[in-house]
Motif scaffolding. Structure first.
Motif, PDB file in Angstrom:
ATOM      1  N   SER A  68     -86.755 -92.299  -0.359  1.00 34.59           N
ATOM      2  CA  SER A  68     -87.873 -91.531  -0.925  1.00 34.59           C
ATOM      3  C   SER A  68     -87.555 -91.035  -2.332  1.00 34.59           C
ATOM      4  N   LEU A  69     -86.346 -90.501  -2.522  1.00 38.21           N
ATOM      5  CA  LEU A  69     -85.958 -89.985  -3.837  1.00 38.21           C
ATOM      6  C   LEU A  69     -85.918 -91.093  -4.880  1.00 38.21           C
ATOM      7  N   ILE A  70     -85.358 -92.235  -4.496  1.00 39.60           N
ATOM      8  CA  ILE A  70     -85.257 -93.340  -5.456  1.00 39.60           C
ATOM      9  C   ILE A  70     -86.626 -93.879  -5.810  1.00 39.60           C
ATOM     10  N   TRP A  71     -87.430 -94.187  -4.790  1.00 39.82           N
ATOM     11  CA  TRP A  71     -88.751 -94.758  -5.083  1.00 39.82           C
ATOM     12  C   TRP A  71     -89.674 -93.748  -5.745  1.00 39.82           C
ATOM     13  N   GLY A  72     -89.412 -92.457  -5.550  1.00 40.43           N
ATOM     14  CA  GLY A  72     -90.198 -91.446  -6.247  1.00 40.43           C
ATOM     15  C   GLY A  72     -89.986 -91.478  -7.750  1.00 40.43           C
ATOM     16  N   SER A  73     -88.844 -92.019  -8.173  1.00 43.78           N
ATOM     17  CA  SER A  73     -88.538 -92.083  -9.606  1.00 43.78           C
ATOM     18  C   SER A  73     -88.956 -93.407 -10.235  1.00 43.78           C
ATOM     19  N   THR A  74     -89.432 -94.358  -9.422  1.00 47.27           N
ATOM     20  CA  THR A  74     -89.724 -95.685  -9.962  1.00 47.27           C
ATOM     21  C   THR A  74     -91.120 -95.816 -10.575  1.00 47.27           C
ATOM     22  N   ASN A  77     -76.595-109.292   9.423  1.00 42.06           N
ATOM     23  CA  ASN A  77     -76.059-109.052   8.085  1.00 42.06           C
ATOM     24  C   ASN A  77     -77.206-108.660   7.163  1.00 42.06           C
ATOM     25  N   LEU A  78     -77.508-107.384   7.128  1.00 45.68           N
ATOM     26  CA  LEU A  78     -78.666-106.883   6.395  1.00 45.68           C
ATOM     27  C   LEU A  78     -78.553-107.126   4.899  1.00 45.68           C
ATOM     28  N   VAL A  79     -77.370-106.949   4.341  1.00 45.84           N
ATOM     29  CA  VAL A  79     -77.183-107.137   2.902  1.00 45.84           C
ATOM     30  C   VAL A  79     -77.451-108.590   2.516  1.00 45.84           C
ATOM     31  N   GLY A 112     -84.574 -99.092 -17.718  1.00 43.50           N
ATOM     32  CA  GLY A 112     -85.538 -99.131 -16.624  1.00 43.50           C
ATOM     33  C   GLY A 112     -85.254-100.281 -15.676  1.00 43.50           C
ATOM     34  N   LEU A 113     -84.897-101.435 -16.232  1.00 44.55           N
ATOM     35  CA  LEU A 113     -84.583-102.606 -15.416  1.00 44.55           C
ATOM     36  C   LEU A 113     -83.363-102.355 -14.532  1.00 44.55           C
ATOM     37  N   LEU A 114     -82.324-101.762 -15.088  1.00 44.98           N
ATOM     38  CA  LEU A 114     -81.112-101.470 -14.311  1.00 44.98           C
ATOM     39  C   LEU A 114     -81.414-100.495 -13.178  1.00 44.98           C
ATOM     40  N   HIS A 115     -82.210 -99.482 -13.482  1.00 39.19           N
ATOM     41  CA  HIS A 115     -82.563 -98.496 -12.444  1.00 39.19           C
ATOM     42  C   HIS A 115     -83.382 -99.155 -11.338  1.00 39.19           C
ATOM     43  N   LEU A 116     -84.375 -99.960 -11.727  1.00 40.76           N
ATOM     44  CA  LEU A 116     -85.235-100.606 -10.732  1.00 40.76           C
ATOM     45  C   LEU A 116     -84.480-101.647  -9.918  1.00 40.76           C
ATOM     46  N   SER A 117     -83.549-102.351 -10.541  1.00 43.27           N
ATOM     47  CA  SER A 117     -82.816-103.412  -9.842  1.00 43.27           C
ATOM     48  C   SER A 117     -81.767-102.858  -8.892  1.00 43.27           C
ATOM     49  N   ILE A 118     -80.920-101.948  -9.403  1.00 43.74           N
ATOM     50  CA  ILE A 118     -79.789-101.465  -8.606  1.00 43.74           C
ATOM     51  C   ILE A 118     -80.223-100.394  -7.610  1.00 43.74           C
ATOM     52  N   PHE A 119     -80.918 -99.397  -8.100  1.00 45.71           N
ATOM     53  CA  PHE A 119     -81.303 -98.294  -7.211  1.00 45.71           C
ATOM     54  C   PHE A 119     -82.636 -98.580  -6.509  1.00 45.71           C
ATOM     55  N   GLY A 120     -83.666 -98.932  -7.287  1.00 40.38           N
ATOM     56  CA  GLY A 120     -84.988 -99.147  -6.704  1.00 40.38           C
ATOM     57  C   GLY A 120     -85.087-100.358  -5.813  1.00 40.38           C
ATOM     58  N   PHE A 149     -83.968-100.508  -0.770  1.00 40.59           N
ATOM     59  CA  PHE A 149     -84.423-101.461   0.243  1.00 40.59           C
ATOM     60  C   PHE A 149     -83.433-101.588   1.397  1.00 40.59           C
ATOM     61  N   ILE A 150     -82.134-101.479   1.117  1.00 37.15           N
ATOM     62  CA  ILE A 150     -81.163-101.495   2.216  1.00 37.15           C
ATOM     63  C   ILE A 150     -81.399-100.296   3.128  1.00 37.15           C
ATOM     64  N   CYS A 151     -81.621 -99.128   2.535  1.00 35.07           N
ATOM     65  CA  CYS A 151     -81.926 -97.939   3.344  1.00 35.07           C
ATOM     66  C   CYS A 151     -83.211 -98.133   4.134  1.00 35.07           C
ATOM     67  N   TYR A 152     -84.243 -98.653   3.472  1.00 37.50           N
ATOM     68  CA  TYR A 152     -85.557 -98.829   4.099  1.00 37.50           C
ATOM     69  C   TYR A 152     -85.505 -99.837   5.248  1.00 37.50           C
TER      70      TYR A 152
END
Length: 313
Positions: A11-17, A184-186, A222-230, A235-238
């Motif tokens: 939620s926190l990560i996607w809230g920043s995207t 193997n989720l990853v 923005g790309l780094l944030h969206l790729s690594i965190f967003g 998505f692994i958490c979700y």
């Protein structure tokens, strides 16, 4: 890792995207930005798998589901989302994505015959009402602008936003089928992102969209944030959460995400919400609490706790 922690992180990560996506609009065609985002994310996941000694090869019985997941989640949904934000305010896109609380159980019903409890409809209606109140003034401004003859292809943006939310819901229910074939989720997430990247890249080539190399620092950050965190972390958490509590509950991250976005705006942009917005936040939080307290639909496959801890970056 506890489910509530996974829920909070996503939620926190996607809230920043919401804001991060706007940094990528204008300089590079939207679909090309989607290619860059998920190409980097899939390479990151594959590299992580190689570092821990995993084989990247998956049998076709698994790949067919990762391909379908990639089509819905990382191709159709994100191409529609990026394009929708060119035509309508991100606030309205957030409201449309909250519709996933309805689309997801409907998709599960169509695909697997899963019954839809009455409580699902009630909590979903409350969630949509809360998100609408949260962005009431922003949406009202957009509608007034449209009524005054303003341009912006409002209807096209609306259709794209709805299509994106339906595609995301379809992708969410495919997660369970992927998990039935591989734990193997990853690795499966990496393949899903890879297939989605290939499909979007093919679309870009077919429609003649230029693969422009971004030159501004804001785009790259923005790309780094969206790729690594967003993408990778969120998505692994979700997906882990979907396998634990079911897609019908995990999808309520999409209700919390706009609330987080507004709270971040209060802190970082000195935004001052009025009574309507605060009421919307309260209704959103109440709907999530109501939905998460309801009896969960039985997940298709049980999840190994150690595996979840290991696969969360």
């Amino acid at each position: 890792m506890p489910s509530y922690v996974l829920f909070t992180i996503a939620s926190l990560i996607w809230g920043s995207t919401f804001f991060a996506i706007t940094l990528e609009l204008g300089e590079v065609p939207p679909a090309v930005s989607v290619v860059y985002r998920f190409a980097l994310a899939s390479l990151t996941l594959f590299a992580y798998c190689l570092l821990r000694g995993d084989r990247l090869r998956l049998p076709w019985r698994v790949q067919r589901w990762t391909l379908l997941q990639g089509f819905f989640t990382f191709c159709v949904s994100y191409v529609c989302t990026y394009n929708a934000e060119q035509y309508v305010v991100s606030a309205l896109v957030a409201v449309l994505f909250a519709l996933m609380v309805f689309w997801t159980p409907i998709c599960a019903r169509i695909a697997f015959g899963t019954p839809i409890p009455r409580r699902t409809w009630g909590a979903g209606a409350a969630a949509i009402a809360g998100v609408t109140l949260l962005f009431w003034h922003a949406i009202g401004t957009e509608l007034r602008h449209l009524g005054q003859g303003g341009q912006g292809h409002f209807t096209l943006g609306l259709v794209l936003g709805i299509a994106a939310s339906i595609a995301s819901s379809a992708g969410s229910i495919v997660v369970g089928k992927v998990r039935e074939e591989s734990n193997n989720l990853v690795l499966t997430t990496g393949w899903s992102m890879f297939w989605g990247t290939c499909m979007v890249a093919a679309w870009c080539l077919a429609t003649g969209q230029a693969f422009i190399i971004p030159r501004t620092a804001s785009y790259v950050l923005g790309l780094l944030h969206l790729s690594i965190f967003g993408s990778v972390v969120a998505f692994i958490c979700y997906f882990t959460l979907i396998n634990r509590i079911g897609s019908n509950k995990a999808v309520y991250i999409g209700v919390i995400t706009p609330v987080i976005s507004v709270l971040l705006s209060i802190k970082l942009e000195h935004y001052r919400p009025g009574l309507t917005e605060w009421l919307g936040m309260a209704v959103c939080l109440g709907s999530v609490a109501w939905a998460l307290r309801a009896p969960a639909a039985k997940p298709a496959v049980s999840v190994n706790l150690n595996d979840c801890i290991e696969t969360t970056p």
